[in-house]
Every structure is written in structure tokens, then in C-alpha cells.
Design an enzyme around this catalytic site. Sequence first.
Site, short mmCIF file in Angstrom:
data_model
loop_
_atom_site.label_atom_id
_atom_site.label_comp_id
_atom_site.label_asym_id
_atom_site.label_seq_id
_atom_site.Cartn_x
_atom_site.Cartn_y
_atom_site.Cartn_z
N LYS A 24 0.82 -1.20 0.00
CA LYS A 24 0.00 0.00 0.00
C LYS A 24 0.86 1.26 0.00
CE LYS A 24 -3.26 -2.27 3.10
NZ LYS A 24 -3.84 -2.19 4.48
N GLY A 25 2.12 1.12 0.38
CA GLY A 25 2.97 2.26 0.69
C GLY A 25 3.14 3.30 -0.40
N ASP A 85 14.63 -1.17 1.05
CA ASP A 85 15.41 -1.36 2.29
C ASP A 85 16.36 -2.53 2.05
OD1 ASP A 85 16.32 -1.36 4.89
OD2 ASP A 85 14.49 -2.16 5.77
N LYS A 105 16.98 3.19 1.21
CA LYS A 105 17.69 2.99 2.47
C LYS A 105 18.79 1.97 2.20
CE LYS A 105 14.50 1.86 5.55
NZ LYS A 105 13.76 1.80 6.86
N PHE A 126 13.44 3.91 10.62
CA PHE A 126 12.10 3.52 10.21
C PHE A 126 11.26 4.78 10.07
CE2 PHE A 126 7.87 1.74 10.24
CZ PHE A 126 8.04 0.63 9.42
P1 5GP Z 1 12.60 -4.56 1.81
O1 5GP Z 1 12.07 -5.80 1.18
O2 5GP Z 1 13.36 -3.70 0.84
O3 5GP Z 1 13.39 -4.84 3.04
O4 5GP Z 1 11.38 -3.76 2.33
C1 5GP Z 1 10.62 -3.02 1.50
C2 5GP Z 1 9.28 -2.70 2.10
O5 5GP Z 1 9.32 -2.63 3.51
C3 5GP Z 1 8.87 -1.33 1.64
O6 5GP Z 1 8.15 -1.40 0.43
C4 5GP Z 1 8.01 -0.85 2.78
O7 5GP Z 1 6.70 -1.29 2.59
C5 5GP Z 1 8.63 -1.51 3.98
N1 5GP Z 1 9.59 -0.60 4.62
C6 5GP Z 1 10.93 -0.60 4.56
N2 5GP Z 1 11.46 0.39 5.28
C7 5GP Z 1 10.41 1.06 5.78
C8 5GP Z 1 10.29 2.21 6.62
O8 5GP Z 1 11.26 2.85 7.04
N3 5GP Z 1 9.03 2.61 6.94
C9 5GP Z 1 7.92 1.95 6.50
N4 5GP Z 1 6.73 2.41 6.89
N5 5GP Z 1 7.99 0.87 5.72
C10 5GP Z 1 9.22 0.44 5.37
#
Ligand code: 5GP
Length: 171
Positions: free
Chosen positions: A37-38, A99, A127, A148
Amino acid sequence: MTLLLSQEELAASVKRLALGLDEDYAHTSPVLVGILKGAFVFLADLVRQMKTPVRRIEFLRLSSYGASTVSSGRARILVGVPKGAIQGQHVIMVDDVVDTGITTAAALRYLRRFRPASLKLCVLLDKPARRQASVTIDYLAATIPDRFVVGYGLDVDERFRQLPDIYALEE
Ligand code: 5GP
Ligand code: MG
């Protein structure tokens, strides 16, 4: 919560990205795929700054962290895109945060199976500190430290998505 990116800074970044996309997609009508949803706020702002006529807008839903603020290391497709929406199209995937890169990489892999003519990645926040899966970001609004963050579509346990600015949660 600490203010990290104000709505003015976000608007300026989105404007810059839209200009870049308009330049690169001047001769074609791309398909935008938002990651739910982000990315819903980011996509809505971005598409309204673009002058290029978009062919269609689709959404892809992946499994999320739930109430946790730490990646589970796995990503599943919960809701896919309709058949025929992607094949042969110039696709721009619009994601909120990269991330570890695991979810983004999984979403790109999923979309590639539909044989798009091209596939680019447009991301709100990078990130890079905890990257595990290598991901090439073609369009990026901002790089942030390993904090975060919430607001502008981003949540913690479904809250704070409506905030117009981006805040880092206190540790
Ligand atoms: P990854 O698979 O790259 O570790 O995570 C990606 C997903 O994790 C992002 O699409 C997001 O939904 C969530 N996410 C990663 N970092 C953050 C953050 O700092 N804040 C929030 N709200 N969601 C995050
Ligand atoms: Mg995401």
C-alpha cells in the site's frame, strides 16, 4: 517522531522525477504499476505531475512487515496485475522504500514474467544501509539513513499513512 522530509521537499522531488519521466517517455505511453500500500500517495502525486499520457495504472500487492519494523526476509505476491496489462508495454514500477531490496526485487521478477517491452523502477526512498538483494533504481526521490519512517503513504502497523510529511520514528 522527527521530521525527515517536509511536504515541500517531497513535492520538489516528485516534480523533478515527473520531469525526468516526461523526458524519457516522450514518445510512448507507459504503464505505471504502484506497489501497495505504501506507494499510493507517491504514485498519486507523481502521476498528476506527469504530462506524458499514461497508458494505464495498475497496482501490485505484496506481503508486508505487518506490525514489525524489521524485514521478514521474504516477499509474496498477494494481489497481482491483470493478464495482458504488462506484456509488450513500457512499464514503470513505483515503489515506496527499498530497504533490504527483497520485496522490490520480488516485484520486479514478477512483472518481468509478463514480458514488458521495458521495465524501470521509480522509488520514493532508498535505504541502502541494509541491502541484501541488488536492485537498480532508475528514478529516486531521496536517499535516507537506516531509520524507520512513516507518513506520505508509509505506515507503522497501518497508522500514519495520511501524514503529508515523512517522519523518522524515535528508536
Ligand atoms: P525490503 O524488502 O526492501 O526490506 O522492504 C521493502 C518494504 O518494507 C517497503 O516497500 C516498505 O513497505 C517496507 N519498509 C521498509 N522500510 C520502511 C520504513 O522505514 N518505513 C515503513 N513504513 N515501511 C518500510
Ligand atoms: Mg513497498
